[in-house]
Design a protein around this motif. Structure first.
Motif: not given
Length: 289
Positions: A73, A76-78, A80-81, A83, A101, A105-106, A203, A269
């Motif tokens: 990802h 700032t993703g993980d 569980s996000r 997207h 993650s 992250h996460g 994050t 996104h």
């Protein structure tokens, strides 16, 4: 942003010592797994395995000939996000999917080094996918994750994936030519920015500068050959303009393919279902499925 180069072989935690995630029992289906992996430098990384969607041959269990996507990802993703889960569901129409993650992250341990030691996180996830029975692994990365899949394929030749897909990735480090990237550099380099990262974006960012500076994505690309490489970039990407994908494609030469997507913005996104279906089809073909 690390104390050393990310060049070690990563390893998965043996199943007997894996610490289950608190949501494990809520996940449906016996073949779906959520666990933690050990990286080669001792960081615990949360990861999720999802079997291929219904309709894919022999979805009841992984097999050596079945394709698995290992998804990296963006910053700032993980796992569980929303997207990230959307991308995983789309790729599952073409094969099994491992998401994880990155450090910092996460629920993963450690702190983000913004693309340097994250190569070890991806290596641990690839090890896990192979340990589940898959021999055909395609790594797919977005933005920061796009740079990580390129560097992983170059630095971990013993884990050579069947194909690599890099979406919205930078070609070179320290780019500040757009407003979003100037904001990102403030987030990463300033104490106040790192506080915003921790409490605003969940994050945790390492405070140390890179030392040494890691191999850049464009330097990594020539080392990937002959592994098939797909570079995907939107012509409305607000973070990295088109000179970045063109640099990567030029470095790839004949073993790389470049898709410039009209009207597309940046990373997960901006990646719609039609593009994900095309990426899945390309990956399956590149992997010999």
């Amino acid at each position: 942003m690390s104390s050393g180069p990310a060049g070690h072989v990563a390893r998965s935690t043996p199943s007997s010592t894996v610490r289950p995630h608190r949501e494990t029992n809520r996940m449906s289906g016996p073949a779906r797994k959520r666990t933690f992996l050990h990286t080669a430098d001792g960081v615990m990384i949360e990861a999720v395995y999802e079997p291929a969607a219904v309709g894919f041959p022999d979805t009841s269990r992984p097999a050596a000939g079945h394709l698995v996507f290992v998804m990296a990802h963006g910053f700032t993703g993980d796992v569980s996000r929303p997207h990230v889960r959307r991308i995983a569901r789309a790729l599952a129409r073409h094969g099994a999917v491992v998401t994880f993650s990155f450090r910092g992250h996460g629920a993963s341990g450690g702190r983000s080094t913004v693309g340097d030691r994250e190569v070890l996180d991806l290596a641990a996830a690839v090890d896990w996918a192979r340990g589940l029975g898959h021999t055909r692994v395609v790594t797919v990365g977005f933005s920061m994750g796009g740079s990580v899949v390129l560097r992983h394929a170059a630095l971990h030749r013993e884990q050579e994936p069947a194909a690599v897909v890099s979406v919205s990735a930078p070609a070179r480090w320290y780019y500040r030519g757009t407003a979003p990237m100037r904001r990102l550099h403030w987030l990463v380099t300033r104490p106040a920015g790192r506080l915003v990262g921790r409490y605003g974006f969940r994050t945790r960012i390492h405070h140390r500068d890179w030392d040494p500076v890691p191999l850049s994505p464009v330097e990594a690309v020539p080392r990937i050959a002959p592994t098939p490489l797909l570079v995907v970039h939107g012509d409305r990407d607000g973070y990295f303009p088109l000179d970045h994908p063109y640099m990567l494609a030029a470095a790839a030469g004949e073993h790389g393919e470049l898709w410039i997507e009209p009207g597309m913005g940046h990373a997960e996104h901006a990646t719609d279902e039609a593009l994900l279906a095309r990426i899945g089809d390309w990956a399956a073909g590149a992997a010999g499925i």
